[in-house]
Design a protein around this motif. Structure first.
Motif, short mmCIF file in Angstrom:
data_model
loop_
_atom_site.label_atom_id
_atom_site.label_comp_id
_atom_site.label_asym_id
_atom_site.label_seq_id
_atom_site.Cartn_x
_atom_site.Cartn_y
_atom_site.Cartn_z
N LEU A 1 36.90 32.73 35.00
CA LEU A 1 36.23 32.92 36.29
C LEU A 1 35.11 33.96 36.25
O LEU A 1 34.03 33.74 36.83
N PRO A 2 35.27 35.10 35.58
CA PRO A 2 34.16 36.06 35.52
C PRO A 2 32.94 35.55 34.75
O PRO A 2 31.86 36.13 34.85
N LYS B 1 42.22 26.40 25.10
CA LYS B 1 43.28 26.41 26.11
C LYS B 1 43.35 25.16 26.98
O LYS B 1 44.24 25.05 27.83
N PRO C 1 51.92 30.26 34.41
CA PRO C 1 51.47 31.60 33.97
C PRO C 1 50.57 31.55 32.73
O PRO C 1 49.64 32.35 32.61
N TRP D 1 48.39 29.14 31.78
CA TRP D 1 47.05 28.70 32.14
C TRP D 1 46.31 29.78 32.93
O TRP D 1 45.15 30.07 32.67
N MET D 2 47.01 30.38 33.89
CA MET D 2 46.37 31.37 34.75
C MET D 2 46.01 32.64 33.97
O MET D 2 44.92 33.20 34.16
N GLU D 3 46.89 33.08 33.11
CA GLU D 3 46.67 34.34 32.40
C GLU D 3 45.78 34.19 31.16
O GLU D 3 44.95 35.04 30.88
N GLN D 4 45.98 33.11 30.44
CA GLN D 4 45.26 32.94 29.18
C GLN D 4 43.88 32.31 29.33
O GLN D 4 43.03 32.46 28.45
N CYS D 5 43.66 31.59 30.46
CA CYS D 5 42.37 30.92 30.62
C CYS D 5 41.66 31.29 31.93
O CYS D 5 40.57 31.86 31.90
N ILE D 6 42.26 30.98 33.07
CA ILE D 6 41.57 31.14 34.34
C ILE D 6 41.12 32.59 34.58
O ILE D 6 39.98 32.83 35.00
N SER D 7 41.98 33.54 34.32
CA SER D 7 41.63 34.95 34.56
C SER D 7 40.43 35.38 33.71
O SER D 7 39.67 36.28 34.09
N LYS D 8 40.24 34.73 32.57
CA LYS D 8 39.13 35.07 31.68
C LYS D 8 37.88 34.23 31.96
O LYS D 8 36.76 34.69 31.76
#
Length: 264
Positions: free
Chosen positions: A135-136, A77, A124, A126-133
């Motif tokens: 960060l945890p 990504k 959307p 970048w935030m949905e496909q990478c960052i949201s996954k």
């Protein structure tokens, strides 16, 4: 009434006249004093940054169980992120910080950085496909803003290899205090051909009085051999000995470039 004073008295602390100065001579004295003050100011602040370009140095600590998944996801990504700003390099840390990645981003100015940040936050994909996954998967993120040291520029290596990031915590005072000796120490390695200098960065935000030097080598064994040889070179030894008097601490990391890193 008009007063035309052609000569000025110079009086010592006891009130005695020691000499007379003409108006031109006095003007020359003031001019010389201004030049001396300007020189002192130049020496006190050291070399200055003449443009707005700066670099973000980011270090992410990854949860051990997510290390492989993190790298696979970013590899897949990262193009979504590089569409917004320039990535200089992305590395995994082999020694000096396990389960870490280190990456450098380039910005033209702080306004440019703010605009990129806003654009990334509203992307959307970048935030949905990478960052949201991603960060945890992380336990910490460390960020510094840094300028290239004025006498340095980015020098890409000739081929793929490994990198060493050496971080120096210098004594307070900035380049005006330690700049000349530090430059001599770095140059003693670079100009003698022992190491390939990629860039030297001086911190602007984050821990202050910190300098990061990024070196390139063909392999870890090449780096070890070069270090052994350099430490027997009187030129290197003398330059380093002078520089360490301004040093509080230092550490280093061995970095391996990822497959998607521009610097290989």
């Amino acid at each position: 009434m008009r007063i035309d004073v052609k000569r000025f008295k110079v009086v010592n602390s006891e009130g005695n006249v020691t000499m007379f100065l003409t108006r031109n001579a006095l003007r020359n004295c003031f001019s010389l004093a201004r030049q001396v003050n300007q020189l002192r100011a130049s020496i006190s602040i050291g070399p200055q940054q003449h443009h707005g370009t700066f670099y973000e140095l980011r270090t992410y600590q990854i949860k051990p169980e997510h290390n492989t998944a993190f790298l696979e996801l970013v590899n897949e990504k990262i193009h979504l992120r590089t569409a917004h700003s320039e990535l200089l390099g992305f590395w995994t840390v082999e020694y000096g910080g396990y389960n870490q990645v280190f990456h450098i981003w380039k910005y033209d100015s702080y306004a440019h950085k703010a605009a990129v940040r806003a654009a990334v936050a509203s992307d959307p994909q970048w935030m949905e496909q990478c960052i949201s996954k991603v960060l945890p998967m992380l336990t910490s993120q460390d960020l510094e803003a840094a300028y290239l040291i004025p006498w340095c520029k980015i020098e890409k290596p000739p081929k793929k290899g490994v990198y060493e990031l050496v971080t120096f915590q210098m004594k307070p005072g900035g380049p005006a205090v330690w700049g000349k000796a530090f430059q001599a120490a770095v140059s003693a390695h670079a100009k003698t051909g022992y190491s390939h200098l990629v860039g030297a960065f001086h911190s602007e935000f984050g821990p202050l009085n910190r300098v990061h030097v990024l070196w390139w080598y063909e392999s870890p064994d090449h780096r070890a051999a070069v270090r052994h040889t350099a430490h027997q070179d009187a030129r290197v030894v003398a330059a380093v000995r002078e520089s360490v008097s301004y040093l509080e601490s230092q550490r280093n990391k061995l970095l391996f470039p990822t497959s998607f890193s521009p610097l290989q």
